[in-house]
Design a protein around this motif. Structure first.
Motif, PDB file in Angstrom:
ATOM      1  N   CYS A 325       0.833  -1.222   0.000  1.00  0.00           N
ATOM      2  CA  CYS A 325       0.000   0.000   0.000  1.00  0.00           C
ATOM      3  C   CYS A 325       0.858   1.259   0.000  1.00  0.00           C
ATOM      4  O   CYS A 325       0.451   2.286  -0.549  1.00  0.00           O
ATOM      5  CB  CYS A 325      -1.098  -0.030   1.051  1.00  0.00           C
ATOM      6  N   ILE A 326       2.073   1.168   0.540  1.00  0.00           N
ATOM      7  CA  ILE A 326       2.985   2.318   0.436  1.00  0.00           C
ATOM      8  C   ILE A 326       3.397   2.505  -1.037  1.00  0.00           C
ATOM      9  O   ILE A 326       3.382   3.619  -1.577  1.00  0.00           O
ATOM     10  CB  ILE A 326       4.214   2.121   1.350  1.00  0.00           C
ATOM     11  N   ASP A 327       3.693   1.405  -1.705  1.00  0.00           N
ATOM     12  CA  ASP A 327       4.126   1.469  -3.107  1.00  0.00           C
ATOM     13  C   ASP A 327       2.978   1.921  -4.020  1.00  0.00           C
ATOM     14  O   ASP A 327       3.164   2.757  -4.914  1.00  0.00           O
ATOM     15  CB  ASP A 327       4.634   0.071  -3.507  1.00  0.00           C
ATOM     16  N   VAL A 328       1.788   1.382  -3.774  1.00  0.00           N
ATOM     17  CA  VAL A 328       0.650   1.702  -4.656  1.00  0.00           C
ATOM     18  C   VAL A 328       0.208   3.160  -4.471  1.00  0.00           C
ATOM     19  O   VAL A 328      -0.091   3.847  -5.459  1.00  0.00           O
ATOM     20  CB  VAL A 328      -0.515   0.701  -4.421  1.00  0.00           C
ATOM     21  N   THR A 329       0.170   3.648  -3.238  1.00  0.00           N
ATOM     22  CA  THR A 329      -0.224   5.058  -3.063  1.00  0.00           C
ATOM     23  C   THR A 329       0.827   5.980  -3.697  1.00  0.00           C
ATOM     24  O   THR A 329       0.484   7.021  -4.254  1.00  0.00           O
ATOM     25  CB  THR A 329      -0.408   5.432  -1.569  1.00  0.00           C
ATOM     26  N   ASN A 330       2.083   5.561  -3.670  1.00  0.00           N
ATOM     27  CA  ASN A 330       3.155   6.340  -4.305  1.00  0.00           C
ATOM     28  C   ASN A 330       2.943   6.386  -5.821  1.00  0.00           C
ATOM     29  O   ASN A 330       2.991   7.448  -6.447  1.00  0.00           O
ATOM     30  CB  ASN A 330       4.501   5.680  -3.938  1.00  0.00           C
ATOM     31  N   LYS A 331       2.655   5.238  -6.422  1.00  0.00           N
ATOM     32  CA  LYS A 331       2.426   5.191  -7.880  1.00  0.00           C
ATOM     33  C   LYS A 331       1.171   5.984  -8.250  1.00  0.00           C
ATOM     34  O   LYS A 331       1.140   6.706  -9.252  1.00  0.00           O
ATOM     35  CB  LYS A 331       2.254   3.744  -8.346  1.00  0.00           C
ATOM     36  N   ALA A 332       0.125   5.841  -7.424  1.00  0.00           N
ATOM     37  CA  ALA A 332      -1.143   6.541  -7.722  1.00  0.00           C
ATOM     38  C   ALA A 332      -0.939   8.053  -7.653  1.00  0.00           C
ATOM     39  O   ALA A 332      -1.518   8.807  -8.437  1.00  0.00           O
ATOM     40  CB  ALA A 332      -2.232   6.093  -6.745  1.00  0.00           C
ATOM     41  N   LEU A 333      -0.086   8.480  -6.730  1.00  0.00           N
ATOM     42  CA  LEU A 333       0.221   9.913  -6.644  1.00  0.00           C
ATOM     43  C   LEU A 333       0.986  10.344  -7.908  1.00  0.00           C
ATOM     44  O   LEU A 333       0.721  11.402  -8.486  1.00  0.00           O
ATOM     45  CB  LEU A 333       1.032  10.185  -5.375  1.00  0.00           C
ATOM     46  N   GLN A 334       1.880   9.502  -8.378  1.00  0.00           N
ATOM     47  CA  GLN A 334       2.647   9.795  -9.603  1.00  0.00           C
ATOM     48  C   GLN A 334       1.699   9.974 -10.798  1.00  0.00           C
ATOM     49  O   GLN A 334       1.884  10.882 -11.612  1.00  0.00           O
ATOM     50  CB  GLN A 334       3.629   8.633  -9.863  1.00  0.00           C
ATOM     51  N   VAL A 335       0.667   9.151 -10.861  1.00  0.00           N
ATOM     52  CA  VAL A 335      -0.308   9.254 -11.955  1.00  0.00           C
ATOM     53  C   VAL A 335      -0.996  10.625 -11.916  1.00  0.00           C
ATOM     54  O   VAL A 335      -1.359  11.189 -12.955  1.00  0.00           O
ATOM     55  CB  VAL A 335      -1.350   8.108 -11.866  1.00  0.00           C
ATOM     56  N   HIS A 336      -1.152  11.186 -10.729  1.00  0.00           N
ATOM     57  CA  HIS A 336      -1.820  12.489 -10.594  1.00  0.00           C
ATOM     58  C   HIS A 336      -0.924  13.665 -11.001  1.00  0.00           C
ATOM     59  O   HIS A 336      -1.406  14.801 -11.105  1.00  0.00           O
ATOM     60  CB  HIS A 336      -2.266  12.721  -9.135  1.00  0.00           C
ATOM     61  N   GLY A 337       0.371  13.439 -11.190  1.00  0.00           N
ATOM     62  CA  GLY A 337       1.249  14.567 -11.499  1.00  0.00           C
ATOM     63  C   GLY A 337       1.271  15.567 -10.345  1.00  0.00           C
ATOM     64  O   GLY A 337       1.091  15.190  -9.179  1.00  0.00           O
ATOM     65  N   GLY A 338       1.429  16.846 -10.666  1.00  0.00           N
ATOM     66  CA  GLY A 338       1.627  17.896  -9.655  1.00  0.00           C
ATOM     67  C   GLY A 338       0.487  18.025  -8.671  1.00  0.00           C
ATOM     68  O   GLY A 338       0.713  18.219  -7.460  1.00  0.00           O
ATOM     69  N   ILE A 339      -0.741  17.868  -9.131  1.00  0.00           N
ATOM     70  CA  ILE A 339      -1.897  18.081  -8.244  1.00  0.00           C
ATOM     71  C   ILE A 339      -1.871  17.112  -7.056  1.00  0.00           C
ATOM     72  O   ILE A 339      -2.296  17.441  -5.947  1.00  0.00           O
ATOM     73  CB  ILE A 339      -3.233  17.955  -9.036  1.00  0.00           C
ATOM     74  N   GLY A 340      -1.312  15.923  -7.266  1.00  0.00           N
ATOM     75  CA  GLY A 340      -1.283  14.910  -6.206  1.00  0.00           C
ATOM     76  C   GLY A 340      -0.370  15.269  -5.050  1.00  0.00           C
ATOM     77  O   GLY A 340      -0.439  14.677  -3.979  1.00  0.00           O
ATOM     78  N   TYR A 341       0.491  16.254  -5.292  1.00  0.00           N
ATOM     79  CA  TYR A 341       1.463  16.643  -4.265  1.00  0.00           C
ATOM     80  C   TYR A 341       0.872  17.648  -3.291  1.00  0.00           C
ATOM     81  O   TYR A 341       1.485  18.005  -2.298  1.00  0.00           O
ATOM     82  CB  TYR A 341       2.704  17.231  -4.972  1.00  0.00           C
ATOM     83  N   PHE A 342      -0.353  18.098  -3.568  1.00  0.00           N
ATOM     84  CA  PHE A 342      -0.947  19.151  -2.742  1.00  0.00           C
ATOM     85  C   PHE A 342      -1.991  18.603  -1.779  1.00  0.00           C
ATOM     86  O   PHE A 342      -2.697  17.637  -2.084  1.00  0.00           O
ATOM     87  CB  PHE A 342      -1.587  20.218  -3.648  1.00  0.00           C
ATOM     88  N   LYS A 343      -2.074  19.282  -0.627  1.00  0.00           N
ATOM     89  CA  LYS A 343      -3.132  18.980   0.345  1.00  0.00           C
ATOM     90  C   LYS A 343      -4.464  19.245  -0.351  1.00  0.00           C
ATOM     91  O   LYS A 343      -4.502  19.875  -1.391  1.00  0.00           O
ATOM     92  CB  LYS A 343      -2.999  19.888   1.567  1.00  0.00           C
ATOM     93  N   ASP A 344      -5.546  18.789   0.273  1.00  0.00           N
ATOM     94  CA  ASP A 344      -6.861  18.916  -0.332  1.00  0.00           C
ATOM     95  C   ASP A 344      -7.068  17.978  -1.504  1.00  0.00           C
ATOM     96  O   ASP A 344      -7.970  18.157  -2.309  1.00  0.00           O
ATOM     97  CB  ASP A 344      -7.185  20.358  -0.743  1.00  0.00           C
ATOM     98  N   THR A 345      -6.196  16.968  -1.643  1.00  0.00           N
ATOM     99  CA  THR A 345      -6.528  15.870  -2.560  1.00  0.00           C
ATOM    100  C   THR A 345      -6.547  14.583  -1.736  1.00  0.00           C
ATOM    101  O   THR A 345      -5.752  14.419  -0.800  1.00  0.00           O
ATOM    102  CB  THR A 345      -5.490  15.705  -3.707  1.00  0.00           C
ATOM    103  N   ASN A 346      -7.449  13.698  -2.107  1.00  0.00           N
ATOM    104  CA  ASN A 346      -7.537  12.430  -1.371  1.00  0.00           C
ATOM    105  C   ASN A 346      -6.292  11.571  -1.580  1.00  0.00           C
ATOM    106  O   ASN A 346      -5.923  10.793  -0.699  1.00  0.00           O
ATOM    107  CB  ASN A 346      -8.792  11.670  -1.786  1.00  0.00           C
ATOM    108  N   ILE A 347      -5.632  11.725  -2.737  1.00  0.00           N
ATOM    109  CA  ILE A 347      -4.457  10.872  -2.960  1.00  0.00           C
ATOM    110  C   ILE A 347      -3.311  11.287  -2.031  1.00  0.00           C
ATOM    111  O   ILE A 347      -2.572  10.434  -1.523  1.00  0.00           O
ATOM    112  CB  ILE A 347      -4.023  10.845  -4.456  1.00  0.00           C
ATOM    113  N   GLU A 348      -3.194  12.580  -1.776  1.00  0.00           N
ATOM    114  CA  GLU A 348      -2.157  13.039  -0.838  1.00  0.00           C
ATOM    115  C   GLU A 348      -2.443  12.483   0.555  1.00  0.00           C
ATOM    116  O   GLU A 348      -1.552  12.029   1.276  1.00  0.00           O
ATOM    117  CB  GLU A 348      -2.116  14.578  -0.846  1.00  0.00           C
TER     118      GLU A 348
END
Ligand SMILES: Cc1cc2nc3c(=O)[nH]c(=O)nc-3n(C[C@H](O)[C@H](O)[C@H](O)COP(=O)(O)OP(=O)(O)OC[C@H]3O[C@@H](n4cnc5c(N)ncnc54)[C@H](O)[C@@H]3O)c2cc1C
Length: 380
Positions: A325-348
């Motif tokens: 789950c650490i690896d998959v959430t990391n990959k899923a964040l990568q799929v989101h690009g820049g937006i995934g790095y910000f608070k206020d997203t569920n992937i973050e």
């Protein structure tokens, strides 16, 4: 994965609850750093707080397969809610269900099963997490009471709990054979519970320091015989690791849901990013990893429900699912690009939530020690 009709119905009920109640509110709850009471109460309403408790004490009498299915769906929506449930159900309530006597069950278990009371489970101390045998909290017999002194660390749900299962040594200098378990009412004089702020993830769950300063616990609240505590704690951790593995599968599945949804709608180079092979391969790797972790988790649960040895399989499931789950959430964040790095997203939020899973209920290193020991034994 093959599920029975009954299991599918449970899965669908809990999934609907997560979609309607957890997913829309999880981000706001995460900001509070407080126990999410509403979600806990609603999990109680749909019967999850006592799902594995014997039916004569108000539970559903279900097995660990059903618990794993429910926990996966809760974690898919909100990992914090799942850890609040696991600390209550798989640690605290299960200890009472498995090791309590009839009087203790009559007095405490019914309210725990219904979710009217909240439970916590206190083994870890500032000086002893992985090395649970080295705990130094003491319980000294004084007439009809035991007097508890010492402190516990990172105890989930403690600040909102009605009861805690507490492990203490009868003699500080003794080894693990002196560890004994007690049911401690959280409002007992001499018990101070302080929530620890600043967690990376799981922020609508709480972890507290608990201090015992001459806290009196009546003899009738001792769980099992004197000295039986270490064995009962290890037994409970074995089964609760199935719940943590299910939690990890849920976090992984939730991250995969978000990644696919985002990738279908995000376009680069005049096409949805799902049409880039690099993204497809990440999605394939995530799907394969989540599925594999689910299979080993359900295998451990099926063994437990069949009353077959399951300790090695539970540790394997916890190890594989938490690292997944650490690896998959990391990959899923990568799929989101820049937006995934910000608070206020569920992937973050999920990326942060996943991180603790290789730490609590036995770190990955401890799981590897267990699996190595049990695997080597098979070759003797
Ligand atoms: C959010 C949260 C909630 C928690 N909830 C609870 C709870 O409800 N109840 C409860 O009792 N506890 C709870 N814990 C405590 C948790 O179980 C411990 O943090 C965990 O067991 C690790 O113990 P430690 O923190 O003392 O780390 P340590 O044991 O000090 O480990 C430090 C590092 O050394 C490694 N290590 C230790 N021993 C060995 C070894 N023999 N071989 C190889 N490596 C080793 C570990 O893997 C780790 O990487 C919680 C923790 C957190 C973070």
């Amino acid at each position: 994965m093959i599920f029975t009709e009954e299991e599918r119905m449970l899965q669908s009920t809990v999934r609907n609850f997560a979609v309607q109640e957890l997913i829309p509110n999880a981000l706001e709850a995460d900001k509070t750093e407080d126990f999410w009471h509403e979600s806990f109460n609603k999990m109680a309403d749909i019967g999850l707080t006592g799902i594995t408790v014997d039916s004569q004490f108000g539970g559903s009498g279900a097995g660990y397969r059903q618990a794993a299915i429910a926990i996966e769906e809760i974690a898919r929506g909100d990992a914090s809610s799942s850890v609040n449930l696991i600390a209550h159900l798989s640690l605290s309530t299960s200890t009472l269900n498995e090791f309590g006597n009839q009087d203790q069950k009559q007095k405490y278990l019914r309210n725990m099963a219904s979710g009217k009371s909240i439970g916590a489970w206190a083994l870890t101390e500032p000086g002893g997490g992985s090395d649970a045998a080295s705990i130094s909290t003491t319980a000294t017999r004084d007439g009809d009471d035991y007097v508890l002194n010492g402190s516990k660390m990172y105890i989930t749900n403690a600040d909102v709990s009605d009861y805690m299962i507490v492990y203490a040594k009868l003699d500080k200098e003794a080894d693990y054979k002196s560890i004994t378990a007690f049911i401690v009412e959280s409002n007992t004089d001499g018990v101070t519970i302080s929530p620890l702020k600043g967690k990376l993830g799981m922020r609508s769950s709480t972890a507290s320091e608990v201090i015992f300063d001459n806290a009196k616990v009546p003899v009738e609240n001792r769980l099992g015989d004197e000295g039986s505590g270490f064995k009962n704690a290890m037994t409970i951790l074995d089964s609760s690791r199935i719940s943590i593995a299910a939690q990890c599968v849920g976090i992984g599945q939730g991250a995969l849901d978000l990644a696919i949804n985002y990738a279908k709608n995000r376009e680069t180079f005049n096409k949805p990013i799902t049409q880039h092979q690099a993204i497809q391969f990440m999605i394939a790797d995530m799907a394969a990893a989540v599925h594999s972790a689910r299979v080993v988790t359900m295998d451990a649960a099926t063994l437990k429900d069949s009353k077959l040895p399951f300790s090695n399989e539970a540790s394997i499931a916890k190890l594989i699912a938490s690292e997944m789950c650490i690896d998959v959430t990391n990959k899923a964040l990568q799929v989101h690009g820049g937006i995934g790095y910000f608070k206020d997203t569920n992937i973050e939020r999920m990326f942060r939530d996943a991180r603790v899973t290789t730490i609590y209920e036995g770190t990955s290193e401890i799981q590897r020690l267990i699996v190595a020991r049990q695997t080597l034994q098979q070759y003797q």
